[in-house]
Design an enzyme around this catalytic site. Structure first.
Site, PDB file in Angstrom:
ATOM      1  N   GLN A 104     -27.060  12.227  26.598  1.00 18.91           N
ATOM      2  CA  GLN A 104     -28.211  13.138  26.431  1.00 18.91           C
ATOM      3  C   GLN A 104     -28.041  14.322  27.374  1.00 18.91           C
ATOM      4  OE1 GLN A 104     -31.995  10.407  26.272  1.00 18.91           O
ATOM      5  NE2 GLN A 104     -30.386   9.383  27.409  1.00 18.91           N
ATOM      6  N   ASP A 107     -24.821  18.743  30.850  1.00 16.25           N
ATOM      7  CA  ASP A 107     -24.016  19.283  31.962  1.00 16.25           C
ATOM      8  C   ASP A 107     -22.515  19.303  31.698  1.00 16.25           C
ATOM      9  OD1 ASP A 107     -23.217  16.576  32.386  1.00 16.25           O
ATOM     10  OD2 ASP A 107     -24.919  16.236  33.715  1.00 16.25           O
ATOM     11  N   HIS A 122     -27.798  16.340  23.041  1.00 17.21           N
ATOM     12  CA  HIS A 122     -28.716  17.431  23.393  1.00 17.21           C
ATOM     13  C   HIS A 122     -27.973  18.732  23.689  1.00 17.21           C
ATOM     14  CE1 HIS A 122     -32.031  14.271  24.524  1.00 17.21           C
ATOM     15  NE2 HIS A 122     -31.901  14.451  23.230  1.00 17.21           N
ATOM     16  N   GLY A 195     -28.235   5.365  33.478  1.00 14.41           N
ATOM     17  CA  GLY A 195     -29.023   6.486  34.002  1.00 14.41           C
ATOM     18  C   GLY A 195     -29.918   7.191  33.007  1.00 14.41           C
ATOM     19  N   ASN A 221     -29.624   1.244  35.541  1.00 10.58           N
ATOM     20  CA  ASN A 221     -30.579   2.321  35.827  1.00 10.58           C
ATOM     21  C   ASN A 221     -31.290   2.044  37.145  1.00 10.58           C
ATOM     22  OD1 ASN A 221     -31.551   4.795  34.465  1.00 10.58           O
ATOM     23  ND2 ASN A 221     -33.552   3.845  34.732  1.00 10.58           N
ATOM     24  N   GLU A 223     -34.342   2.630  37.881  1.00 12.60           N
ATOM     25  CA  GLU A 223     -35.729   2.188  37.699  1.00 12.60           C
ATOM     26  C   GLU A 223     -35.870   1.460  36.356  1.00 12.60           C
ATOM     27  OE1 GLU A 223     -38.576   5.499  38.824  1.00 12.60           O
ATOM     28  OE2 GLU A 223     -36.683   6.430  39.411  1.00 12.60           O
TER      29      GLU A 223
END
Ligand code: APR
Ligand code: ZN
Length: 259
Positions: A104, A107, A122, A195, A221, A223
């Site tokens: 996604q 960069d 994306h 991530g 991940n 969280e």
């Protein structure tokens, strides 16, 4: 590293050792160690800036305001370099375990690291595009003239301001990339999420499709995510630390005296 993390890493390492066409699904968290801010979670951009600033309506209404916000982020993005997590995915590909990376992220760091099949759901923010004539330019060129011209205009048609070639809220994901991502998800023998908060659709369908097709799901991940209940293994930690360790364990698990 805590004991429970070691156990989870060992289980994920075994799954990966036996994989032949694993697919990684990555999000902003994998690039955090490269200096790129995530959107959600601790330190996320949307904690202090409205996500509306990345919507196509906001851009069209006030491209100057968009570029004011994007100026600093663009400079960070252009300076960013792959970190050990991106490199670990390249190693997994070379070891014949990982087939592709679906990301996604805008960069471009998976490509810079050397992964060969990278699906950018994306788009890629290292390029800018003219919404009128389709002219594309490197972001670095536009970035250099932002001091004199904000918003930056298209050099070919002189028309509407240039927009990063990233998918904004309110825009569709690129058709071909989406089709390929869904196909890879159907066919993979392991889905490795790294991530991502897994809350943005349709991208988040990718791990769901793999899970529904019977592939084990490993989620790495920092969280919790809404898909944690579906995961075979959850790795709660930093991608730049856990992924290189996972690669090492997946190689060790293949040796007969370790199996
Ligand atoms: N290692 C692992 N995970 C991390 C790390 C790290 N070093 N740092 C942060 N994280 C986790 C966060 O806890 C968070 O859950 O990565 C996740 C990043 O989530 P998001 O910021 O929501 O990123 P992503 O899932 O890629 O976002 C999806 O939303 O607005 C957008 O279009 C943008 O592509 C993006 C989409
Ligand atoms: Zn143009």
């Amino acid at each position: 590293m805590a004991d429970d993390a070691s156990g989870a890493l060992a289980r994920a390492g075994e799954l990966l050792a036996n994989a032949k066409r694993a697919v990684a699904f990555t999000g902003a968290g994998i690039s955090q160690k490269s200096g790129i801010q995530t959107y959600r979670g601790k330190g996320g951009l949307w904690n202090t800036t409205s996500p509306n600033t990345s919507s196509i309506d906001f851009f069209i209404n006030d491209p100057g305001a968009y570029w004011e916000v994007a100026k600093g982020r663009g400079a960070t993005l252009l300076a960013a370099r792959p970190n050990p997590a991106h490199e670990a995915l390249v190693e997994l590909e070379r070891a014949g375990k990982l087939k592709a990376v679906i990301t996604q992220n805008v960069d471009g760091l998976h490509l810079l690291a050397g992964s060969s099949e990278v699906i950018e759901l994306h788009g890629n923010g290292r390029e800018v595009v003219c919404l009128d004539c389709g002219n594309r330019e490197p972001r670095s060129h536009v970035q250099a003239r932002l001091e004199e011209e904000l918003p930056p205009r298209c050099l070919r048609c002189g028309g509407v301001p240039m927009k990063p070639a990233a998918v904004f809220f309110g825009e569709a994901m690129p058709e071909e990339a989406t089709g390929r991502a869904f196909e890879l998800a159907e066919e993979c023998d392991l889905m490795l999420v790294v991530g991502s908060s897994l809350v943005v659709y349709p991208a988040a369908q990718v791990p769901l499709i793999a899970h529904e097709a019977g592939a084990p799901l490993v989620i790495l991940n920092a969280e919790p995510t809404p898909f944690d209940d579906l995961a075979t293994v959850i790795l709660r930690g930093q991608a730049g630390e856990f992924l290189p360790e996972l690669v090492r364990l997946s190689q060790a698990a293949r040796e007969p005296d370790n199996s």
